[in-house]
Write an enzyme that holds these catalytic residues in place. Structure first.
Site, PDB file in Angstrom:
ATOM      1  N   LYS A   1       2.427  -2.531   6.114  1.00 60.59           N
ATOM      2  CA  LYS A   1       2.626  -2.410   4.668  1.00 60.59           C
ATOM      3  C   LYS A   1       4.074  -2.023   4.330  1.00 60.59           C
ATOM      4  O   LYS A   1       4.599  -2.439   3.290  1.00 60.59           O
ATOM      5  CB  LYS A   1       1.625  -1.413   4.080  1.00 60.59           C
ATOM      6  CG  LYS A   1       0.166  -1.892   4.186  1.00 60.59           C
ATOM      7  CD  LYS A   1      -0.068  -3.188   3.424  1.00 60.59           C
ATOM      8  CE  LYS A   1      -1.526  -3.603   3.368  1.00 60.59           C
ATOM      9  NZ  LYS A   1      -1.739  -4.828   2.597  1.00 60.59           N
TER      10      LYS A   1
ATOM     11  N   SER B   1       0.855  -1.186   0.000  1.00 52.84           N
ATOM     12  CA  SER B   1       0.000   0.000   0.000  1.00 52.84           C
ATOM     13  C   SER B   1       0.888   1.232   0.000  1.00 52.84           C
ATOM     14  O   SER B   1       2.031   1.167   0.490  1.00 52.84           O
ATOM     15  CB  SER B   1      -0.877   0.030   1.262  1.00 52.84           C
ATOM     16  OG  SER B   1      -1.513   1.292   1.393  1.00 52.84           O
TER      17      SER B   1
ATOM     18  N   TYR C   1      -1.390  -0.499  10.495  1.00 53.99           N
ATOM     19  CA  TYR C   1      -1.539  -0.775   9.056  1.00 53.99           C
ATOM     20  C   TYR C   1      -0.320  -0.256   8.290  1.00 53.99           C
ATOM     21  O   TYR C   1       0.265  -0.971   7.471  1.00 53.99           O
ATOM     22  CB  TYR C   1      -2.821  -0.111   8.545  1.00 53.99           C
ATOM     23  CG  TYR C   1      -3.133  -0.406   7.090  1.00 53.99           C
ATOM     24  CD1 TYR C   1      -3.712  -1.615   6.714  1.00 53.99           C
ATOM     25  CD2 TYR C   1      -2.861   0.534   6.092  1.00 53.99           C
ATOM     26  CE1 TYR C   1      -4.005  -1.890   5.385  1.00 53.99           C
ATOM     27  CE2 TYR C   1      -3.146   0.267   4.765  1.00 53.99           C
ATOM     28  CZ  TYR C   1      -3.726  -0.948   4.407  1.00 53.99           C
ATOM     29  OH  TYR C   1      -4.015  -1.214   3.083  1.00 53.99           O
TER      30      TYR C   1
HETATM   31  N1  LIG Z   1      -8.973  -0.546  -0.550  1.00 53.94           N
HETATM   32  C1  LIG Z   1      -7.901   0.229  -0.531  1.00 53.94           C
HETATM   33  O1  LIG Z   1      -7.995   1.459  -0.604  1.00 53.94           O
HETATM   34  C2  LIG Z   1      -6.523  -0.371  -0.423  1.00 53.94           C
HETATM   35  C3  LIG Z   1      -5.421   0.458  -0.632  1.00 53.94           C
HETATM   36  C4  LIG Z   1      -4.149  -0.077  -0.546  1.00 53.94           C
HETATM   37  C5  LIG Z   1      -3.977  -1.413  -0.277  1.00 53.94           C
HETATM   38  N2  LIG Z   1      -5.057  -2.205  -0.081  1.00 53.94           N
HETATM   39  C6  LIG Z   1      -4.808  -3.609   0.228  1.00 53.94           C
HETATM   40  O2  LIG Z   1      -5.448  -4.426  -0.726  1.00 53.94           O
HETATM   41  C7  LIG Z   1      -5.808  -5.674  -0.134  1.00 53.94           C
HETATM   42  C8  LIG Z   1      -7.280  -5.954  -0.378  1.00 53.94           C
HETATM   43  O3  LIG Z   1      -8.017  -4.915   0.232  1.00 53.94           O
HETATM   44  P1  LIG Z   1      -9.550  -4.614  -0.074  1.00 53.94           P
HETATM   45  O4  LIG Z   1      -9.678  -3.151  -0.154  1.00 53.94           O
HETATM   46  O5  LIG Z   1     -10.051  -5.469  -1.171  1.00 53.94           O
HETATM   47  O6  LIG Z   1     -10.155  -5.055   1.337  1.00 53.94           O
HETATM   48  P2  LIG Z   1     -11.422  -5.934   1.726  1.00 53.94           P
HETATM   49  O7  LIG Z   1     -11.575  -5.756   3.189  1.00 53.94           O
HETATM   50  O8  LIG Z   1     -12.560  -5.611   0.837  1.00 53.94           O
HETATM   51  O9  LIG Z   1     -10.909  -7.426   1.385  1.00 53.94           O
HETATM   52  C9  LIG Z   1      -9.901  -8.049   2.133  1.00 53.94           C
HETATM   53  C10 LIG Z   1     -10.187  -9.535   2.162  1.00 53.94           C
HETATM   54  O10 LIG Z   1      -9.142 -10.203   2.897  1.00 53.94           O
HETATM   55  C11 LIG Z   1      -9.754 -11.206   3.698  1.00 53.94           C
HETATM   56  N3  LIG Z   1      -8.894 -11.564   4.825  1.00 53.94           N
HETATM   57  C12 LIG Z   1      -8.564 -10.812   5.900  1.00 53.94           C
HETATM   58  N4  LIG Z   1      -7.792 -11.512   6.741  1.00 53.94           N
HETATM   59  C13 LIG Z   1      -7.600 -12.733   6.186  1.00 53.94           C
HETATM   60  C14 LIG Z   1      -6.891 -13.888   6.573  1.00 53.94           C
HETATM   61  N5  LIG Z   1      -6.213 -13.940   7.728  1.00 53.94           N
HETATM   62  N6  LIG Z   1      -6.902 -14.966   5.769  1.00 53.94           N
HETATM   63  C15 LIG Z   1      -7.599 -14.951   4.603  1.00 53.94           C
HETATM   64  N7  LIG Z   1      -8.301 -13.884   4.183  1.00 53.94           N
HETATM   65  C16 LIG Z   1      -8.313 -12.780   4.969  1.00 53.94           C
HETATM   66  C17 LIG Z   1     -11.058 -10.548   4.161  1.00 53.94           C
HETATM   67  O11 LIG Z   1     -11.971 -11.487   4.660  1.00 53.94           O
HETATM   68  C18 LIG Z   1     -11.509  -9.882   2.871  1.00 53.94           C
HETATM   69  O12 LIG Z   1     -12.243 -10.753   2.059  1.00 53.94           O
HETATM   70  C19 LIG Z   1      -5.434  -5.566   1.342  1.00 53.94           C
HETATM   71  O13 LIG Z   1      -4.164  -6.141   1.559  1.00 53.94           O
HETATM   72  C20 LIG Z   1      -5.370  -4.067   1.554  1.00 53.94           C
HETATM   73  O14 LIG Z   1      -4.533  -3.710   2.634  1.00 53.94           O
HETATM   74  C21 LIG Z   1      -6.329  -1.719  -0.139  1.00 53.94           C
END
Ligand SMILES: NC(=O)c1ccc[n+]([C@@H]2O[C@H](COP(=O)([O-])OP(=O)(O)OC[C@H]3O[C@@H](n4cnc5c(N)ncnc54)[C@H](O)[C@@H]3O)[C@@H](O)[C@H]2O)c1
Length: 260
Positions: A168, A149, A164
């Site tokens: 990251k 991220s 967080y």
């Molecule tokens: N949405 C954003 O703005 C953003 C920005 C930068 C990075 N990210 C990263 O992208 C990735 C996906 O994020 P998202 O926005 O789709 O979030 P989200 O919360 O919609 O999806 C995350 C998924 O990970 C699953 N999860 C969590 N812990 C777990 C575990 N221990 N084992 C298996 N599955 C698990 C959750 O159940 C969920 O389905 C994450 O790593 C997040 O940090 C997101």
């Protein structure tokens, strides 16, 4: 003229891809679109990813949902055995599972801090290590893509989220380190650092305070969050032979957020 030059260069046809946390959000779109590009998909999630499997199968692709909490070595090992049982190999891993909460260091307990690092960093480490074992064992040419991220290199405002951000930053440094460890095993390891992407994590009022959405808007030079689909090109590039000399690096996809 080779009309299919680009599609051959970026091809993931016939490859097997594991996407963690693909029951929704970014992971779901990456899994769906890797399948659209011709890969067979395995999903690790804590409570099943039937909706994603249905979506992929509905479009004629192949997908299997495996219950595996990425923080559990046992569950990850068992899950990978299942991937091999179903597909016989593993070529691509997208380490996407993650959590975020907005709490200052005075509000968050040490347990919450540890939990965030456990899922976002240690979970990715476990999946990298166990997947690499399998790739080496099966003689696969692997590409591991860790979702980091921009929060790994900046401290977001106005929300407070030290756990967080630290997790990251760890993902990016771990990515570089594991790429070096695996360099002679035909396995590349890279990370992608998204900016704000519209998913449950960043827009659902159950996870994000609505006033935060307003506070973020003026900080975005492109005046909007990205759609998860806007990450897919980089995933396919890193997964394919178009990126064979790209290793241990982080790709920022943030609509200029960190440029200002
Ligand atoms: N949405 C954003 O703005 C953003 C920005 C930068 C990075 N990210 C990263 O992208 C990735 C996906 O994020 P998202 O926005 O789709 O979030 P989200 O919360 O919609 O999806 C995350 C998924 O990970 C699953 N999860 C969590 N812990 C777990 C575990 N221990 N084992 C298996 N599955 C698990 C959750 O159940 C969920 O389905 C994450 O790593 C997040 O940090 C997101």
């Amino acid at each position: 003229m080779q009309k299919d030059f680009v599609s051959n260069l970026f091809s993931v046809e016939g490859k097997v891809a594991l996407v963690t946390g693909a029951g929704r959000g970014i992971g779901q779109v990456i899994a769906r679109d890797l399948a659209r590009a011709g890969a067979d998909i395995a999903i690790f999630s804590r409570s099943g990813a039937d909706e994603t499997v249905k979506l992929i199968e509905g479009e004629g692709g192949k997908a299997v949902s495996i219950i595996a909490d990425c923080t559990s070595e046992e569950q990850v090992r068992a899950g990978l055995e299942e991937v091999i049982r179903v597909y016989g190999k593993l070529d691509i891993v997208v380490n996407n599972a993650g959590v975020c909460y907005h709490k200052s260091m005075f509000e968050a307990s040490v347990e919450e801090f540890r939990e965030c690092l456990d899922i976002n960093l240690t979970g990715e480490y476990i999946v990298c290590r166990e997947a690499a074992r399998i790739m080496i064992d099966k003689g696969c040419k692997g590409s591991i893509i860790n979702i980091a991220s921009i929060s790994g290199s900046i401290a977001n405002i106005p929300q407070k989220q030290a756990a967080y951000n630290a997790s990251k930053a760890g993902v990016m440094q771990m990515t570089k380190s594991l790429a070096i460890e695996l360099v002679d095993n035909n396995i590349r390891v890279n990370s992608i650092s998204p900016g704000y992407i519209a998913t449950p994590m960043s827009v659902d009022p159950n996870f994000v305070e609505p006033e935060l959405l307003e506070a973020w808007k003026p900080l975005m030079p492109m005046h909007r969050m990205a759609k998860p689909e806007e990450l897919v090109g980089a995933v396919i590039w890193l997964a394919s032979d178009a990126s064979t000399y790209t290793n241990g690096t982080d790709i920022i996809i943030d609509g200029l957020y960190t440029a200002v």
